[in-house]
Design an enzyme around this catalytic site. Sequence first.
Site: not given
Ligand code: DGP
Length: 113
Positions: A30, A86, A92-93, A99, A101
């Site tokens: 992340d 989420n 919180g999505q 995906h 976590h």
């Molecule tokens: P959610 O809030 O459950 O939709 O989680 C999205 C997650 O994605 C958040 O923890 C940050 C991560 N994220 C957003 N943009 C990027 C990216 O460009 N690269 C990576 N590796 N993670 C990302």
Amino acid sequence: MPDTIFMKIVRREIPAAIVFEDELCLAIRDVNPQAPTHVLIVPKEPIARLADAGAEYQSLLGHLLLTANRIAAQLGVSDGYRLVINNGASAGQTVFHLHVHLLAGRSFSWPPG
Ligand code: DGP
């Protein structure tokens, strides 16, 4: 479904720290980690939200959980980790490509915030 940042990562159009890949999913670090270990398990087939996944995705969804388990072992955190999905903005999505976590490396409280 509109394109997302995760589809761009799956297609290798933008970089990510990949920790695992197979024919069905990609696991990446992340970009904004909430724990010492914070990995996202992303199906290559885009599904916007878990709520959009019907019975045809039973096998893929099981695969994502077993892959999380496998990555936890690979990263040495099998003794304690938390999986989070989420579903929807109110939960919180922020990226509307399903995906999982995988969080580990610190203590987690309950109930979650
Ligand atoms: P959610 O809030 O459950 O939709 O989680 C999205 C997650 O994605 C958040 O923890 C940050 C991560 N994220 C957003 N943009 C990027 C990216 O460009 N690269 C990576 N590796 N993670 C990302």
